[in-house]
Enzyme design. Structure first.
Site, PDB file in Angstrom:
ATOM      1  N   CYS A 172      19.668 125.372  63.091  1.00 23.64           N
ATOM      2  CA  CYS A 172      20.810 126.286  63.051  1.00 23.64           C
ATOM      3  C   CYS A 172      20.312 127.694  62.730  1.00 23.64           C
ATOM      4  O   CYS A 172      19.393 127.887  61.920  1.00 23.64           O
ATOM      5  CB  CYS A 172      21.799 125.815  61.991  1.00 23.64           C
ATOM      6  SG  CYS A 172      23.170 126.953  61.690  1.00 23.64           S
ATOM      7  N   CYS A 197      21.689 130.498  57.440  1.00 15.82           N
ATOM      8  CA  CYS A 197      21.037 130.026  56.210  1.00 15.82           C
ATOM      9  C   CYS A 197      19.510 130.067  56.285  1.00 15.82           C
ATOM     10  O   CYS A 197      18.822 129.109  55.937  1.00 15.82           O
ATOM     11  CB  CYS A 197      21.494 128.607  55.873  1.00 15.82           C
ATOM     12  SG  CYS A 197      23.242 128.503  55.460  1.00 15.82           S
ATOM     13  N   CYS A 248      28.292 121.916  56.666  1.00 22.35           N
ATOM     14  CA  CYS A 248      27.934 123.316  56.422  1.00 22.35           C
ATOM     15  C   CYS A 248      28.098 123.591  54.931  1.00 22.35           C
ATOM     16  O   CYS A 248      29.221 123.730  54.442  1.00 22.35           O
ATOM     17  CB  CYS A 248      28.820 124.254  57.235  1.00 22.35           C
ATOM     18  SG  CYS A 248      28.396 126.003  57.012  1.00 22.35           S
ATOM     19  N   GLN A 271      37.360 139.561  54.081  1.00 22.74           N
ATOM     20  CA  GLN A 271      36.085 139.254  53.422  1.00 22.74           C
ATOM     21  C   GLN A 271      35.834 137.750  53.517  1.00 22.74           C
ATOM     22  O   GLN A 271      36.743 136.937  53.387  1.00 22.74           O
ATOM     23  CB  GLN A 271      36.113 139.699  51.960  1.00 22.74           C
ATOM     24  CG  GLN A 271      36.287 141.199  51.767  1.00 22.74           C
ATOM     25  CD  GLN A 271      35.067 142.010  52.185  1.00 22.74           C
ATOM     26  OE1 GLN A 271      33.992 141.466  52.458  1.00 22.74           O
ATOM     27  NE2 GLN A 271      35.227 143.322  52.240  1.00 22.74           N
ATOM     28  N   ASP A 305      35.249 151.617  52.407  1.00 21.85           N
ATOM     29  CA  ASP A 305      34.559 150.384  52.804  1.00 21.85           C
ATOM     30  C   ASP A 305      34.397 150.377  54.320  1.00 21.85           C
ATOM     31  O   ASP A 305      35.110 149.668  55.034  1.00 21.85           O
ATOM     32  CB  ASP A 305      35.375 149.175  52.336  1.00 21.85           C
ATOM     33  CG  ASP A 305      34.711 147.847  52.684  1.00 21.85           C
ATOM     34  OD1 ASP A 305      33.522 147.846  53.046  1.00 21.85           O
ATOM     35  OD2 ASP A 305      35.392 146.806  52.592  1.00 21.85           O
ATOM     36  N   CYS A 327      28.284 146.877  53.686  1.00 18.96           N
ATOM     37  CA  CYS A 327      27.589 145.666  54.121  1.00 18.96           C
ATOM     38  C   CYS A 327      26.250 146.013  54.754  1.00 18.96           C
ATOM     39  O   CYS A 327      25.637 145.172  55.399  1.00 18.96           O
ATOM     40  CB  CYS A 327      28.463 144.869  55.092  1.00 18.96           C
ATOM     41  SG  CYS A 327      28.905 145.789  56.587  1.00 18.96           S
TER      42      CYS A 327
END
Length: 414
Positions: free
Chosen positions: A68, A71, A146, A251, A346, A372
């Site tokens: 995947c 992660c 997940c 978010q 933001d 971000c």
């Protein structure tokens, strides 16, 4: 020809880096201090075999780890992983000549992510596959578990695959299900459906609506256009509850959102008027309105409408004035910000350079930057510091667990 490489550090995208006479070689899923054997092509290590393991390496918890595309840092122990994210923020600031107090990275627990983008494809046996893209590939990895996602999302995967099936009727369609867990159930917006040939047929729409009913979705929409709504998908922002516009930004983790909102609200305490720029549907606006009247602006007319409706129905809020406005084309000027003592902004990943210049020229004494992207944040922060603001503190937020993605909240004062 295979080479032996020693990983000396991790790059900004989370790949291990080995320094060689030909230049750096990037090796995914490795850690500093590890020795690997690999094929090297165009500066990347492939077909990697680890010869030694870092003492910071831990066992990954996902059965899909390594295949995947998500992660990518699941193999790293929590303490050094969080410290690395803090260091990435420090480096971004350093490149702009900025130094300040950087708090420890705020961790986010597994199983708390309420938003996923699930890709749907037709399997070789005709079965609908649902999952994420493989690392550096368009290939789909079917996902059955997940560990970062809210378990309620994971339990819905089989039903969501059924919902996705009608959207695969055209061979060129590559649907993505943007799935959000809300207070009233699952909200699903589907993108990537072939439109040049007429889009989803009437029969396909009906089959999708029926599948959505069986899955008990709150709402199903196609590229922001509602196909069915059993219940308005709602989320809470401070004391207000709003109905999310179809396909709206939210978010990813309620825990991370709470950490960011808490710091923003604390920073503007005592302000008599606040501006919230790039406000979306009111993530920060509505909690800020418990402190003082708020001027809010965002390019999304649907988000502004949802914010206004939520503010009107809530009790205990100071007045909220909200405007649908493209802050890249028409940033709020110092005149627009007259009387504003605190600004929260933001922006998306590209940052907000021109709007930051206008904030710097305003009379605001406190600015809270939420970002971000540490690189564009540092660029914009330089503008504020050059205008006389002091960068008081920066807090990294690990909203996207086990990834190289970093959120942050920063406080500036005159």
């Amino acid at each position: 020809m295979r080479q032996s490489l020693t990983i000396t550090r991790l790059g900004a995208q989370g790949d291990g880096v080995a320094e060689t006479p030909a230049g750096p070689v990037f090796a995914p899923l490795t850690l500093a201090g590890e020795v690997i054997e690999a094929e090297v092509r165009d500066g990347r290590a492939e077909d990697i075999r680890r010869l030694t393991d870092s003492p910071e390496r831990i066992a990954p918890v996902s059965p899909h780890y390594g295949d995947c595309g998500g992660c990518s840092l699941q193999h790293w122990a929590p303490a050094p992983y969080l410290a690395w994210k803090r260091e990435q923020v420090r480096l971004a600031l350093f490149r702009e000549g900025l130094e300040t107090e950087i708090a420890d990275t705020v961790a986010t627990a597994p199983g708390t992510r309420r938003r996923l983008a699930l890709h749907a494809r037709r399997g070789p046996n005709g079965r609908t596959l649902l999952g994420f893209k493989a690392r550096r590939s368009w290939r789909l990895v079917e996902v059955t578990a997940c560990p970062v996602a809210d378990p309620r999302l994971v339990r819905a995967f089989p039903a969501l695959a059924e919902v996705a099936t009608p959207f695969l009727e055209h061979p060129k369609s590559a649907p993505t299900l943007h799935v959000t867990w809300t207070l009233t159930g699952l909200d699903v917006d589907v993108t990537g459906v072939e439109r040049r040939s007429g889009g989803l047929s009437r029969d396909g729409q009906m089959r999708a609506i029926e599948a959505a009913g069986r899955a008990d979705l709150a709402r199903l929409s196609l590229a922001g256009e509602t196909l069915m709504m059993a219940r308005p998908p709602q989320v809470a922002f401070g004391p207000a509850t709003i109905t999310l516009p179809a396909g709206a930004f939210l978010q990813a983790s309620p825990e991370a959102e709470a950490a960011m909102v808490q710091r923003a609200v604390a920073a503007v305490a005592g302000a008599r008027r606040i501006a919230d720029l790039f406000c979306g549907a009111g993530t920060f606006t509505l909690p800020l309105a418990t402190v003082a009247p708020v001027l809010a602006a965002d390019a999304s007319a649907e988000g502004i409408a949802a914010l206004k409706a939520g503010a009107a129905a809530a009790s205990g809020l100071k007045p909220v004035t909200a405007e649908a406005r493209d802050l890249f084309r028409r940033p709020l000027s110092p005149q627009d910000l007259k009387g504003v003592e605190a600004v929260v902004f933001d922006p998306p990943r590209v940052g907000a350079l021109e709007q930051t210049r206008q904030i710097a020229a305003s009379g605001a004494s406190v600015v809270v930057g939420v970002s971000c992207n540490p690189a564009t944040f540092a660029r914009d922060a330089r503008v504020l510091v050059d205008a006389g603001f002091r960068l008081e503190t920066v807090t990294p937020i690990d909203q996207f667990l086990w990834s190289a993605h970093i959120e942050l909240v920063a406080v500036f004062r005159r």
